[in-house]
Design an enzyme around this catalytic site. Structure first.
Site, PDB file in Angstrom:
ATOM      1  N   GLY A  46       1.140  -1.345  -0.196  1.00 57.21           N
ATOM      2  CA  GLY A  46      -0.257  -0.181  -0.237  1.00 57.21           C
ATOM      3  C   GLY A  46       0.778   1.469   0.020  1.00 57.21           C
ATOM      4  CD  GLN A  51       3.136   5.703   3.148  1.00 54.57           C
ATOM      5  OE1 GLN A  51       2.432   5.334   1.944  1.00 54.57           O
ATOM      6  NE2 GLN A  51       4.570   5.190   2.864  1.00 54.57           N
ATOM      7  CB  CYS A  88       5.328   1.866   7.283  1.00 52.31           C
ATOM      8  SG  CYS A  88       5.163   3.810   6.339  1.00 52.31           S
ATOM      9  CG  HIS A 130      -0.075   1.117   6.932  1.00 51.54           C
ATOM     10  ND1 HIS A 130       0.318   0.933   8.080  1.00 51.54           N
ATOM     11  CD2 HIS A 130       0.484   2.417   6.630  1.00 51.54           C
ATOM     12  CE1 HIS A 130       1.882   1.226   8.055  1.00 51.54           C
ATOM     13  NE2 HIS A 130       0.795   2.632   6.757  1.00 51.54           N
ATOM     14  CG  HIS A 134       0.100   7.073   5.184  1.00 50.48           C
ATOM     15  ND1 HIS A 134       1.227   7.935   6.390  1.00 50.48           N
ATOM     16  CD2 HIS A 134       0.898   5.646   5.372  1.00 50.48           C
ATOM     17  CE1 HIS A 134       2.128   6.264   6.455  1.00 50.48           C
ATOM     18  NE2 HIS A 134       2.103   4.923   5.827  1.00 50.48           N
TER      19      HIS A 134
END
Ligand code: ZN
Length: 157
Positions: A46, A51, A88, A130, A134
Site C-alpha cells: 500500500g 508518502q 511501512c 494503515h 496516513h
C-alpha cells in the site's frame, strides 16, 4: 508513469492531514499512476499520497489481488481484531506489532470518481487502516506495541 521519491519518517509532510479530492484531472491521474508504479517498485502492499509528498486523500493498495485505488476513503464499519506485524515504505527496514480490526468496510471513490464500497479482511483490512491513517497524518509507529524492530531484507519466514 514514474517512480516517485518515498518520504520517510521525520519528514513534515507525513504528519499533515490531506485534502479531499473534488475532481479528477490529468495531474491527479498521473499521480495515481505514479503511486502504483512506486508501490510496486518498492514491493509494498500500500501507498498513500503523502508518502510521495502530495497532501491529497488518495491511497493505492494491492495485497496480491490486483490494484485498488481509494480516493477520499472512509471506514464505515469495523469488526474483530487482528494483531500482527506491520511495516511501512516510509520506515524502511523496520516493523512493529500493531492491532487492527480484522474486517473493515470502506467507502471511497475510484479513479473514475465513482462511489465504491469494499469489504476487506485480514491483510487487506490492515492495509486499508494503515493507508487511511496516513491521510490523517498518522503513522503506525505510534501504534506499535513495544516499539519497532529491525527487518532484514532477505529474512525468511
Ligand atoms: Zn505506511
Amino acid at each position: 508513469m514514474a517512480i516517485r521519491k518515498i518520504r520517510e519518517l521525520g519528514e513534515d509532510v507525513l504528519t499533515k492531514s490531506c485534502k479531499e479530492v473534488t475532481k479528477m484531472n490529468l495531474r491527479t491521474k498521473i499521480l495515481i499512476g505514479d503511486m502504483l508504479d512506486t508501490m510496486y517498485d518498492s514491493a509494498g502492499v500500500g501507498l498513500a499520497a503523502p508518502q510521495v509528498g502530495v497532501l491529497k486523500r488518495i491511497a493505492t493498495i494491492d495485497v496480491g489481488e490486483g490494484p485498488v485505488v481509494l480516493i477520499n476513503p472512509v471506514i464505515v464499519e469495523t469488526d474483530g481484531e487482528q494483531t500482527g506485524e506491520e511495516g511501512c515504505l516510509s520506515v524502511p527496514g523496520k516493523a512493529g506489532i500493531v492491532t487492527r480490526p480484522n474486517y473493515v468496510k470502506v467507502r471511497a471513490l475510484n479513479e473514475n470518481m465513482e462511489e465504491i464500497e469494499l469489504e476487506a479482511e485480514e491483510l487487506f483490512a490492515r492495509a486499508c487502516c494503515h493507508e487511511i491513517d496516513h491521510l490523517d497524518g498518522k503513522m503506525y509507529v505510534d501504534l506499535a506495541e513495544g516499539g519497532l524492530h529491525d527487518v532484514k531484507p532477505e529474512e525468511e519466514e
